[in-house]
Each structure stands twice: as C-alpha cells, then as structure tokens.
Design a protein around this motif. Structure first.
Motif, PDB file in Angstrom:
ATOM      1  N   SER A   1       0.831  -1.205   0.000  1.00  0.00           N
ATOM      2  CA  SER A   1       0.000   0.000   0.000  1.00  0.00           C
ATOM      3  C   SER A   1       0.868   1.259   0.000  1.00  0.00           C
ATOM      4  N   ASP A   2       2.032   1.215   0.628  1.00  0.00           N
ATOM      5  CA  ASP A   2       2.955   2.354   0.598  1.00  0.00           C
ATOM      6  C   ASP A   2       3.500   2.585  -0.802  1.00  0.00           C
ATOM      7  N   ARG A   3       3.744   1.508  -1.542  1.00  0.00           N
ATOM      8  CA  ARG A   3       4.297   1.614  -2.892  1.00  0.00           C
ATOM      9  C   ARG A   3       3.336   2.294  -3.858  1.00  0.00           C
ATOM     10  N   GLU A   4       2.052   2.277  -3.580  1.00  0.00           N
ATOM     11  CA  GLU A   4       1.066   2.913  -4.453  1.00  0.00           C
ATOM     12  C   GLU A   4       1.274   4.423  -4.537  1.00  0.00           C
ATOM     13  N   PHE A   5       1.965   4.991  -3.577  1.00  0.00           N
ATOM     14  CA  PHE A   5       2.223   6.430  -3.529  1.00  0.00           C
ATOM     15  C   PHE A   5       3.509   6.799  -4.277  1.00  0.00           C
ATOM     16  N   ASN A   6       4.252   5.800  -4.771  1.00  0.00           N
ATOM     17  CA  ASN A   6       5.576   6.023  -5.343  1.00  0.00           C
ATOM     18  C   ASN A   6       5.624   5.720  -6.832  1.00  0.00           C
TER      19      ASN A   6
ATOM     20  N   LEU B   1       9.936  18.041 -10.570  1.00  0.00           N
ATOM     21  CA  LEU B   1       8.870  19.013 -10.859  1.00  0.00           C
ATOM     22  C   LEU B   1       8.831  19.362 -12.346  1.00  0.00           C
ATOM     23  N   ASP B   2       9.992  19.556 -12.919  1.00  0.00           N
ATOM     24  CA  ASP B   2      10.096  19.888 -14.339  1.00  0.00           C
ATOM     25  C   ASP B   2       9.582  18.734 -15.214  1.00  0.00           C
ATOM     26  N   ILE B   3       9.925  17.514 -14.854  1.00  0.00           N
ATOM     27  CA  ILE B   3       9.465  16.333 -15.594  1.00  0.00           C
ATOM     28  C   ILE B   3       7.945  16.216 -15.496  1.00  0.00           C
ATOM     29  N   MET B   4       7.398  16.410 -14.298  1.00  0.00           N
ATOM     30  CA  MET B   4       5.945  16.326 -14.115  1.00  0.00           C
ATOM     31  C   MET B   4       5.233  17.403 -14.931  1.00  0.00           C
ATOM     32  N   ASP B   5       5.815  18.587 -14.945  1.00  0.00           N
ATOM     33  CA  ASP B   5       5.240  19.682 -15.735  1.00  0.00           C
ATOM     34  C   ASP B   5       5.249  19.327 -17.223  1.00  0.00           C
ATOM     35  N   SER B   6       6.344  18.750 -17.694  1.00  0.00           N
ATOM     36  CA  SER B   6       6.446  18.348 -19.096  1.00  0.00           C
ATOM     37  C   SER B   6       5.452  17.241 -19.433  1.00  0.00           C
ATOM     38  N   ALA B   7       5.145  16.386 -18.466  1.00  0.00           N
ATOM     39  CA  ALA B   7       4.179  15.301 -18.689  1.00  0.00           C
ATOM     40  C   ALA B   7       2.743  15.807 -18.628  1.00  0.00           C
ATOM     41  N   GLY B   8       2.544  16.984 -18.026  1.00  0.00           N
ATOM     42  CA  GLY B   8       1.194  17.540 -17.923  1.00  0.00           C
ATOM     43  C   GLY B   8       0.528  17.278 -16.591  1.00  0.00           C
ATOM     44  N   VAL B   9       1.326  17.020 -15.570  1.00  0.00           N
ATOM     45  CA  VAL B   9       0.805  16.776 -14.227  1.00  0.00           C
ATOM     46  C   VAL B   9       1.087  18.007 -13.375  1.00  0.00           C
ATOM     47  N   SER B  10       0.045  18.538 -12.765  1.00  0.00           N
ATOM     48  CA  SER B  10       0.245  19.725 -11.931  1.00  0.00           C
ATOM     49  C   SER B  10       0.403  19.302 -10.477  1.00  0.00           C
ATOM     50  N   THR B  11       1.534  19.634  -9.921  1.00  0.00           N
ATOM     51  CA  THR B  11       1.816  19.383  -8.510  1.00  0.00           C
ATOM     52  C   THR B  11       2.756  20.478  -8.041  1.00  0.00           C
ATOM     53  N   VAL B  12       2.882  20.611  -6.754  1.00  0.00           N
ATOM     54  CA  VAL B  12       3.760  21.640  -6.207  1.00  0.00           C
ATOM     55  C   VAL B  12       4.790  21.005  -5.290  1.00  0.00           C
TER      56      VAL B  12
ATOM     57  N   GLU C   1       4.519  18.423  -1.992  1.00  0.00           N
ATOM     58  CA  GLU C   1       3.548  17.333  -2.105  1.00  0.00           C
ATOM     59  C   GLU C   1       4.238  16.009  -2.406  1.00  0.00           C
ATOM     60  N   PHE C   2       5.555  16.036  -2.499  1.00  0.00           N
ATOM     61  CA  PHE C   2       6.307  14.819  -2.777  1.00  0.00           C
ATOM     62  C   PHE C   2       7.737  14.973  -2.281  1.00  0.00           C
ATOM     63  N   THR C   3       8.419  13.833  -2.150  1.00  0.00           N
ATOM     64  CA  THR C   3       9.837  13.815  -1.811  1.00  0.00           C
ATOM     65  C   THR C   3      10.557  12.952  -2.845  1.00  0.00           C
ATOM     66  N   THR C   4      11.839  13.176  -2.992  1.00  0.00           N
ATOM     67  CA  THR C   4      12.635  12.398  -3.943  1.00  0.00           C
ATOM     68  C   THR C   4      13.843  11.805  -3.251  1.00  0.00           C
ATOM     69  N   GLU C   5      14.283  10.659  -3.775  1.00  0.00           N
ATOM     70  CA  GLU C   5      15.528  10.058  -3.311  1.00  0.00           C
ATOM     71  C   GLU C   5      16.089   9.175  -4.419  1.00  0.00           C
ATOM     72  N   ARG C   6      17.393   9.105  -4.500  1.00  0.00           N
ATOM     73  CA  ARG C   6      18.061   8.252  -5.474  1.00  0.00           C
ATOM     74  C   ARG C   6      18.171   6.841  -4.903  1.00  0.00           C
ATOM     75  N   ILE C   7      18.047   5.852  -5.798  1.00  0.00           N
ATOM     76  CA  ILE C   7      18.117   4.448  -5.395  1.00  0.00           C
ATOM     77  C   ILE C   7      19.428   3.877  -5.906  1.00  0.00           C
ATOM     78  N   GLY C   8      20.116   3.129  -5.063  1.00  0.00           N
ATOM     79  CA  GLY C   8      21.343   2.460  -5.484  1.00  0.00           C
ATOM     80  C   GLY C   8      22.593   3.231  -5.109  1.00  0.00           C
ATOM     81  N   THR C   9      23.718   2.648  -5.491  1.00  0.00           N
ATOM     82  CA  THR C   9      25.003   3.256  -5.168  1.00  0.00           C
ATOM     83  C   THR C   9      25.431   4.200  -6.290  1.00  0.00           C
ATOM     84  N   LEU C  10      26.137   5.210  -5.919  1.00  0.00           N
ATOM     85  CA  LEU C  10      26.589   6.234  -6.858  1.00  0.00           C
ATOM     86  C   LEU C  10      27.632   5.658  -7.811  1.00  0.00           C
TER      87      LEU C  10
ATOM     88  N   PHE D   1       4.843  10.455  -3.372  1.00  0.00           N
ATOM     89  CA  PHE D   1       3.801  11.478  -3.356  1.00  0.00           C
ATOM     90  C   PHE D   1       2.977  11.401  -2.077  1.00  0.00           C
ATOM     91  N   ASP D   2       2.359  12.522  -1.715  1.00  0.00           N
ATOM     92  CA  ASP D   2       1.449  12.550  -0.578  1.00  0.00           C
ATOM     93  C   ASP D   2       0.108  11.906  -0.927  1.00  0.00           C
TER      94      ASP D   2
END
Length: 145
Positions: free
Chosen positions: A12-17, A41-52, A55-64, A76-77
């Motif tokens: 159920s947590d994954r549904e928000f991601n 935010l820029d990617i979402m805007d380009s896709a046509g999704v309005s968010t501010v 309302e969300f957090t980001t994190e990178r997955i894996g090793t650099l 997302f919230d």
C-alpha cells in the motif's frame, strides 16, 4: 502472519511512489540543494501533471556510479498524483529534454520478476501476431485486432 501484514503495508505504501529512469544526476558544478526535486517538478510539468513542491519527496536508489544515472524514486502525498503521472508519462516521449525518461510504478522484487516474465511473453506474442495490438493490463496480457 507478521510477514503478510508487512507485505500488505509495504504494497500500500508503494502505491504512492513512482520510479523515474534516465534522469540526469546532479553534476559537481551544480550547487542546488533541491536538484532532484526541481528536476522531478520539471518532468511532471512536461508530462502535464500539476503538482507543487512539498507534495512529494525524492531520493536516489542504489550506489553512486559516475558512469550511469541512478533511478529517482518519487514519493507522493496522494496516490492519485502518482497514478496521474503514470497515465500521462507517455507525453514525455515527444519532449526534447525528457524524451529518454521513463516512469514506472514502484514494484516489489517479486512484482518486478513477475512483470519481467509478462514482458517476455508479450514480446513473443507480438512477434507471432504482428497485426494485433498486445499490451499488459492488471498483470495479464491482452490482445485486440
């Protein structure tokens, strides 16, 4: 019993991601603290999704690894925003800046394995039936004339 409860909560947590692939990482010259958030935010805007922001957090997955970009996980919230972005992510393919970015739901390891098998089957069906429209929906392969 505990494993089943943990699995249900995790699902159920994954549904928000969503997971974004091929998103450029911050280079050493860029000093922005919110680089991934601003890029998302820029990617979402380009896709046509309005968010501010907020309302969300980001994190990178894996090793650099300087030779490749790590996937960007966006939490997302509201799961409706995640669903909306997944539905509109096809709009990115025509975007000059983010045409190589693709967005998928956040899946567990078992779900990724299951989906990978479906994709293999789908490819086989498409080669056997090139005139039919084939796609994956609700963990099953569907075909149409």
């Amino acid at each position: 019993m505990k494993k089943a409860v943990k699995s249900a909560i995790n699902e159920s947590d994954r549904e928000f991601n969503v997971i974004m692939f091929n998103v450029e990482e911050q280079n050493d010259d860029d000093t922005s603290e919110n680089y991934d958030t601003d890029t998302a935010l820029d990617i979402m805007d380009s896709a046509g999704v309005s968010t501010v922001e907020g309302e969300f957090t980001t994190e990178r997955i894996g090793t650099l690894d300087k030779n490749k970009n790590r996937p960007l996980k966006v939490k997302f919230d509201f799961k409706s925003t995640a669903f909306d972005l997944l539905a509109k992510s096809k709009n990115l393919k025509d975007d000059e800046q983010y045409g190589s970015v693709f967005i998928v739901p956040d899946r567990s390891r078992e779900e990724r394995i299951e989906h990978r098998k479906l994709v293999e089957q789908l490819k086989l069906i498409r080669t056997q039936n090139p005139n039919k429209r084939c796609y994956i929906w609700n963990k099953a392969i569907h075909t149409e004339d």
